[in-house]
Design an enzyme around this catalytic site. Structure first.
Site, PDB file in Angstrom:
ATOM      1  N   TYR A 142      44.517 -10.607   7.309  1.00  0.00           N
ATOM      2  CA  TYR A 142      45.937 -10.405   7.601  1.00  0.00           C
ATOM      3  C   TYR A 142      46.172 -10.036   9.065  1.00  0.00           C
ATOM      4  O   TYR A 142      47.247 -10.276   9.599  1.00  0.00           O
ATOM      5  CB  TYR A 142      46.512  -9.277   6.726  1.00  0.00           C
ATOM      6  CG  TYR A 142      46.999  -9.703   5.370  1.00  0.00           C
ATOM      7  CD1 TYR A 142      46.122 -10.227   4.427  1.00  0.00           C
ATOM      8  CD2 TYR A 142      48.340  -9.562   5.021  1.00  0.00           C
ATOM      9  CE1 TYR A 142      46.574 -10.601   3.177  1.00  0.00           C
ATOM     10  CE2 TYR A 142      48.792  -9.930   3.768  1.00  0.00           C
ATOM     11  CZ  TYR A 142      47.900 -10.453   2.857  1.00  0.00           C
ATOM     12  OH  TYR A 142      48.353 -10.822   1.610  1.00  0.00           O
ATOM     13  N   LYS A 189      32.689 -10.717  -1.536  1.00  0.00           N
ATOM     14  CA  LYS A 189      32.114 -12.061  -1.601  1.00  0.00           C
ATOM     15  C   LYS A 189      30.887 -12.042  -0.695  1.00  0.00           C
ATOM     16  O   LYS A 189      30.760 -12.816   0.256  1.00  0.00           O
ATOM     17  CB  LYS A 189      33.187 -13.080  -1.138  1.00  0.00           C
ATOM     18  CG  LYS A 189      32.803 -14.536  -1.339  1.00  0.00           C
ATOM     19  CD  LYS A 189      32.819 -14.980  -2.789  1.00  0.00           C
ATOM     20  CE  LYS A 189      32.274 -16.397  -2.912  1.00  0.00           C
ATOM     21  NZ  LYS A 189      32.058 -16.825  -4.312  1.00  0.00           N
ATOM     22  N   ASP A 221      35.272 -13.841  -7.222  1.00  0.00           N
ATOM     23  CA  ASP A 221      35.577 -14.926  -8.166  1.00  0.00           C
ATOM     24  C   ASP A 221      35.262 -14.509  -9.607  1.00  0.00           C
ATOM     25  O   ASP A 221      36.009 -14.805 -10.534  1.00  0.00           O
ATOM     26  CB  ASP A 221      34.850 -16.229  -7.775  1.00  0.00           C
ATOM     27  CG  ASP A 221      33.380 -16.037  -7.432  1.00  0.00           C
ATOM     28  OD1 ASP A 221      32.926 -14.880  -7.326  1.00  0.00           O
ATOM     29  OD2 ASP A 221      32.671 -17.051  -7.268  1.00  0.00           O
ATOM     30  N   ASP A 245      45.331  -8.584  -2.540  1.00  0.00           N
ATOM     31  CA  ASP A 245      46.653  -9.205  -2.706  1.00  0.00           C
ATOM     32  C   ASP A 245      46.641 -10.118  -3.930  1.00  0.00           C
ATOM     33  O   ASP A 245      47.505 -10.056  -4.797  1.00  0.00           O
ATOM     34  CB  ASP A 245      47.000  -9.998  -1.440  1.00  0.00           C
ATOM     35  CG  ASP A 245      48.343 -10.685  -1.563  1.00  0.00           C
ATOM     36  OD1 ASP A 245      49.302 -10.033  -2.006  1.00  0.00           O
ATOM     37  OD2 ASP A 245      48.427 -11.880  -1.236  1.00  0.00           O
ATOM     38  N   ASP A 249      48.218  -9.370  -8.107  1.00  0.00           N
ATOM     39  CA  ASP A 249      49.207 -10.241  -8.770  1.00  0.00           C
ATOM     40  C   ASP A 249      48.651 -10.699 -10.117  1.00  0.00           C
ATOM     41  O   ASP A 249      49.343 -10.707 -11.131  1.00  0.00           O
ATOM     42  CB  ASP A 249      49.504 -11.498  -7.927  1.00  0.00           C
ATOM     43  CG  ASP A 249      50.726 -11.332  -7.038  1.00  0.00           C
ATOM     44  OD1 ASP A 249      50.999 -10.183  -6.619  1.00  0.00           O
ATOM     45  OD2 ASP A 249      51.413 -12.336  -6.770  1.00  0.00           O
TER      46      ASP A 249
HETATM   47  C1  IPM Z   1      52.340  -7.827  -1.194  1.00  0.00           C
HETATM   48  C2  IPM Z   1      53.037  -9.039  -0.632  1.00  0.00           C
HETATM   49  C3  IPM Z   1      52.817  -9.075   0.873  1.00  0.00           C
HETATM   50  C4  IPM Z   1      51.326  -9.173   1.131  1.00  0.00           C
HETATM   51  C5  IPM Z   1      53.567 -10.205   1.616  1.00  0.00           C
HETATM   52  C6  IPM Z   1      55.045 -10.175   1.333  1.00  0.00           C
HETATM   53  C7  IPM Z   1      53.291 -10.161   3.092  1.00  0.00           C
HETATM   54  O1  IPM Z   1      52.601 -10.205  -1.240  1.00  0.00           O
HETATM   55  O2  IPM Z   1      52.740  -6.707  -0.840  1.00  0.00           O
HETATM   56  O3  IPM Z   1      51.411  -7.988  -1.976  1.00  0.00           O
HETATM   57  O4  IPM Z   1      50.768 -10.269   1.115  1.00  0.00           O
HETATM   58  O5  IPM Z   1      50.718  -8.117   1.352  1.00  0.00           O
HETATM   59 MN    MN Z   2      51.132  -9.869  -2.811  1.00  0.00          MN
END
Ligand code: IPM
Ligand code: MN
Length: 351
Positions: A142, A189, A221, A245, A249
């Site tokens: 990032y 990884k 993975d 990240d 999710d």
């Molecule tokens: C999160 C979001 C952010 C990230 C984006 C919006 C930059 O997806 O907070 O997980 O990737 O960190």
């Molecule tokens: Mn995210």
């Protein structure tokens, strides 16, 4: 207690879900005799439109002079479809994380008994899931060097970590594992990436300082697969920025809705509390977004203030709202659904 909280609503559904969290926090303040001074400030696309910067200096000043930051979401579709945009709302979030020294993103994943059938995963697999990701938040790909070469035909992003960055995140992981079940998983990884080998080496060296924590090392993975197969095998997981990240999710699927999962970003000084869902522009302004992830993020904020009873009261009223079907459409199951603000009002009134 007198609390000063920077309020960064941001974009999309951010302002709507933040409004509900404010109602709930104000109700907590009344109940437990605290005083909250809310200090709204601009971020994201809203800030670009107003002043041309997604994290203006004025907003930063407000954040650093507050006790905490409550944050909604950042992002706007007009930038997603324009790869040539010079300023993007997301840059504001990254700049804020960096400038506030928020190197550890705490993302819990848990199931709610009343929602167990909402998850697309089998009930017997996910029942009792209670795990926490510690995602490194101010390093890695990032923030590494990126660019184009060969007249724009080649692009690169680089992932860089220093031992110090890994160590401070890992120590938080060990400390959290000590307070929980004593199990820590380092996700990397290391079979391919040099930065992952540094992670593994650093965590291995720390192991002897925390003899009461048992550490496992797993490839990202494999974790992606096992996480939805056997979530109960995990407790505290530490990982670098991009892996964290993606995996968080994925983990939100276990709970049944992304609209439920809170997070705290902590590090050098103040904490920032935000839902893990994004700005969800399709739902913006429709009063349908689930405010619970933001409300539960506020609970994490009270916890970090050392106000565990207040945090507990918020979680308890959230559970009650779910049990009684006071839910937004993402959780409705064909039954009656309520608007974002109705849920917020209900929570505040029932606290
Ligand atoms: C999160 C979001 C952010 C990230 C984006 C919006 C930059 O997806 O907070 O997980 O990737 O960190
Ligand atoms: Mn995210």
């Amino acid at each position: 207690m007198k609390l000063t909280i920077a309020l960064l609503a941001g974009d999309g559904i951010g302002p709507e879900v933040i409004d509900q969290a404010v109602k709930v926090c104000n109700a907590v303040a009344t109940k437990f005799s605290h005083e909250i001074d809310w200090r709204p400030a601009l971020t994201g696309a809203a800030a670009i439109d107003a002043v041309g910067d997604p994290y203006p200096e004025e907003t930063h000043e407000i954040c650093i002079s507050s006790d905490a930051v409550l944050f909604g979401a950042i992002g706007h579709p007009k930038y997603d479809h324009d790869p040539s945009a010079k300023v993007r709302p997301e840059q504001g979030l990254l700049k804020m994380r960096k400038k506030l020294g928020l190197f550890a993103n705490v993302r819990p994943t848990f199931t709610f008994p009343s929602l167990i059938d909402k998850s697309p995963l089998k009930k017997e697999r996910i029942e009792g899931t209670d795990l926490v990701f510690l995602r490194e938040l101010t390093g890695g790909i990032y923030f590494g060097e990126r660019g184009r070469k060969d007249g724009g035909h080649t692009a690169y992003d680089t992932c860089t970590y220093t031992r110090k960055e890994v160590e401070r995140l890992a120590r938080k992981g060990f400390e959290l594992a000590q307070k929980r079940s004593g199990k820590l998983c380092c996700v990397d990884k290391a079979n391919v990436l040099e930065s992952s080998r540094l992670w593994r080496e650093t965590v291995q060296q720390l192991e002897k300082e925390y003899p009461d924590v048992s550490v496992s090392y797993e490839f990202v993975d494999a974790v992606a697969m096992r996480l939805v197969q056997w979530p109960n095998e995990y407790d505290v997981l530490i990982t670098e920025n991009l892996f964290g990240d993606i995996l968080t999710d994925e983990a939100s699927v276990i709970s049944g809705s992304m609209g439920l999962m809170p997070s705290a970003s902590v590090g050098e000084s103040i904490g920032l509390y935000e839902p893990i869902h994004g700005s969800y522009p399709q739902a913006a302004g429709k009063d349908i977004a689930n405010p619970l992830a933001t409300v539960l993020s506020a609970a994490m904020m009270f916890e970090d203030f050392g106000l565990a009873e207040e945090a507990g009261a918020i979680r308890e009223v959230v559970h009650r709202s779910l049990e009684q079907g006071m839910v937004t459409e993402d959780l409705a199951d064909g039954k009656k659904t309520y608007g974002t603000s109705e849920v917020g009002d209900w929570l505040a009134a029932h606290l």
